[in-house]
Scaffold this motif. Structure first.
Motif, mmCIF file in Angstrom:
data_model
loop_
_atom_site.group_PDB
_atom_site.id
_atom_site.type_symbol
_atom_site.label_atom_id
_atom_site.label_comp_id
_atom_site.label_asym_id
_atom_site.label_seq_id
_atom_site.Cartn_x
_atom_site.Cartn_y
_atom_site.Cartn_z
ATOM 1 N N ASP A 207 48.506 29.602 56.468
ATOM 2 C CA ASP A 207 47.181 30.088 56.857
ATOM 3 C C ASP A 207 47.305 31.116 57.981
ATOM 4 N N GLY A 208 46.518 32.177 57.885
ATOM 5 C CA GLY A 208 46.514 33.188 58.944
ATOM 6 C C GLY A 208 47.504 34.302 58.729
ATOM 7 N N LYS A 209 48.475 34.096 57.809
ATOM 8 C CA LYS A 209 49.421 35.164 57.505
ATOM 9 C C LYS A 209 48.914 35.896 56.268
ATOM 10 N N PHE B 10 57.939 29.855 36.241
ATOM 11 C CA PHE B 10 57.393 30.234 37.545
ATOM 12 C C PHE B 10 55.874 30.372 37.452
ATOM 13 N N THR B 11 55.221 30.131 38.576
ATOM 14 C CA THR B 11 53.789 30.384 38.708
ATOM 15 C C THR B 11 53.555 31.009 40.077
ATOM 16 N N TYR B 12 52.720 32.042 40.131
ATOM 17 C CA TYR B 12 52.378 32.650 41.418
ATOM 18 C C TYR B 12 50.879 32.965 41.417
ATOM 19 N N SER B 13 50.290 32.973 42.599
ATOM 20 C CA SER B 13 48.838 33.145 42.687
ATOM 21 C C SER B 13 48.467 34.278 43.634
ATOM 22 N N LEU B 14 47.210 34.710 43.516
ATOM 23 C CA LEU B 14 46.715 35.830 44.310
ATOM 24 C C LEU B 14 45.265 35.572 44.718
ATOM 25 N N LEU B 15 44.953 35.855 45.963
ATOM 26 C CA LEU B 15 43.577 35.893 46.447
ATOM 27 C C LEU B 15 43.457 37.124 47.334
ATOM 28 N N GLY B 16 42.776 38.131 46.837
ATOM 29 C CA GLY B 16 42.647 39.371 47.581
ATOM 30 C C GLY B 16 41.806 39.198 48.838
ATOM 31 N N GLY B 17 42.106 39.994 49.863
ATOM 32 C CA GLY B 17 41.331 39.953 51.093
ATOM 33 C C GLY B 17 39.914 40.480 50.858
ATOM 34 N N SER B 18 39.011 40.114 51.749
ATOM 35 C CA SER B 18 37.593 40.461 51.570
ATOM 36 C C SER B 18 37.349 41.971 51.576
ATOM 37 N N LYS C 161 34.537 44.330 44.346
ATOM 38 C CA LYS C 161 33.770 45.042 45.362
ATOM 39 C C LYS C 161 34.022 44.399 46.718
ATOM 40 N N SER C 162 33.759 45.143 47.763
ATOM 41 C CA SER C 162 33.950 44.634 49.123
ATOM 42 C C SER C 162 33.159 43.347 49.323
ATOM 43 N N GLU C 163 33.771 42.412 50.058
ATOM 44 C CA GLU C 163 33.181 41.120 50.403
ATOM 45 C C GLU C 163 33.176 40.135 49.233
ATOM 46 N N GLN C 164 33.771 40.509 48.108
ATOM 47 C CA GLN C 164 33.909 39.576 47.005
ATOM 48 C C GLN C 164 35.322 38.993 47.028
ATOM 49 N N ALA C 165 35.477 37.865 46.372
ATOM 50 C CA ALA C 165 36.794 37.220 46.331
ATOM 51 C C ALA C 165 36.995 36.549 44.977
ATOM 52 N N GLN C 166 38.215 36.578 44.539
ATOM 53 C CA GLN C 166 38.551 35.939 43.271
ATOM 54 C C GLN C 166 40.018 35.526 43.298
ATOM 55 N N THR C 167 40.254 34.257 43.047
ATOM 56 C CA THR C 167 41.643 33.786 43.022
ATOM 57 C C THR C 167 42.139 33.759 41.583
ATOM 58 N N LEU D 8 43.727 28.155 53.442
ATOM 59 C CA LEU D 8 43.614 26.923 52.636
ATOM 60 C C LEU D 8 44.621 26.869 51.482
ATOM 61 N N GLY D 9 45.781 27.432 51.727
ATOM 62 C CA GLY D 9 46.843 27.367 50.707
ATOM 63 C C GLY D 9 46.519 28.148 49.454
ATOM 64 N N ALA D 10 45.828 29.280 49.598
ATOM 65 C CA ALA D 10 45.375 30.047 48.430
ATOM 66 C C ALA D 10 46.504 30.766 47.707
#
Length: 201
Positions: free
Chosen positions: A80-82, A120-128, A152-158, A186-188
């Motif tokens: 978290d935070g990185k 392998f499995t890897y995940s992504l959650l883009g910054g806001s 769009k800005s302020e949206q998020a999708q994992t 949160l371990g995204a």
């Protein structure tokens, strides 16, 4: 007398007589041997020969089963935070599982300890603020698959992506952030791998 004892007795008599005499007159004990004794001895020798061959086969099977195949399972996440930014390898620094110690949390690189098939499995959650984010699964610095988030800005999708790779011993697998930036709260953001099947040596 046991069957094995009879065979031993028979051969002792034959050895003594052959080394000292060749007739039953000169070797009285030779007369004690019957045709059945000889037939039983031959059958016993055949049984011993068959058992010897079976033991050889079993020893080969045991040696094959003893070939060591390491348990290779890892699961790591970005702390978290990185929040990594583009054009760099993602470092999943927080280890959850690392059986076989094939994943390095300092470099973000998984190194195959044996040749085989890996999942392998890897995940992504883009910054806001990241409207266009892409990560690639790399094998020896070559792209294998990717995840792409365009929002769009302020949206998020994992999102997450599975991949099955055939690796040689020493091949390296990692995840590279190409564009945008990510959010790791949160371990995204996770990177996982497991050896499904090792190649025969």
């Amino acid at each position: 007398m046991s069957e094995t004892g009879k065979v031993t007795w028979l051969f002792l008599i034959l050895y003594q007589c052959v080394s000292k005499a060749t007739t039953s007159q000169n070797c009285p004990r030779l007369a004690e041997i019957t045709f059945k004794d000889i037939k039983d001895a031959i059958n016993k020798i055949k049984e011993i020969d068959a058992l010897t061959r079976r033991i050889t086969v079993l020893e080969e099977e045991v040696a094959s089963l003893k070939k060591y195949v390491p348990s290779v399972i890892f699961h790591a996440k970005v702390s978290d935070g990185k929040n990594p930014t583009a054009k760099q390898r993602l470092i999943y620094d927080s280890i959850i599982v690392n059986k076989g110690s094939a994943y390095n949390p300092l470099t973000g690189v998984f190194t195959a300890p044996v040749a085989g098939t890996y999942h392998f499995t890897y995940s992504l959650l883009g910054g806001s603020q990241a409207e266009d984010t892409a990560v690639h699964l790399m094998r020896n610095e070559e792209r294998q698959s990717y995840l792409h988030s365009k929002l769009k800005s302020e949206q998020a999708q994992t999102a997450s992506m599975p991949a099955i790779l055939s690796l040689n011993k020493g091949d390296q697998v990692s995840v590279r952030l190409e564009t945008g930036n990510t959010w790791s709260g949160l371990g995204a953001m996770n990177f996982q791998g497991v050896l499904l099947e090792a190649d025969e040596a």
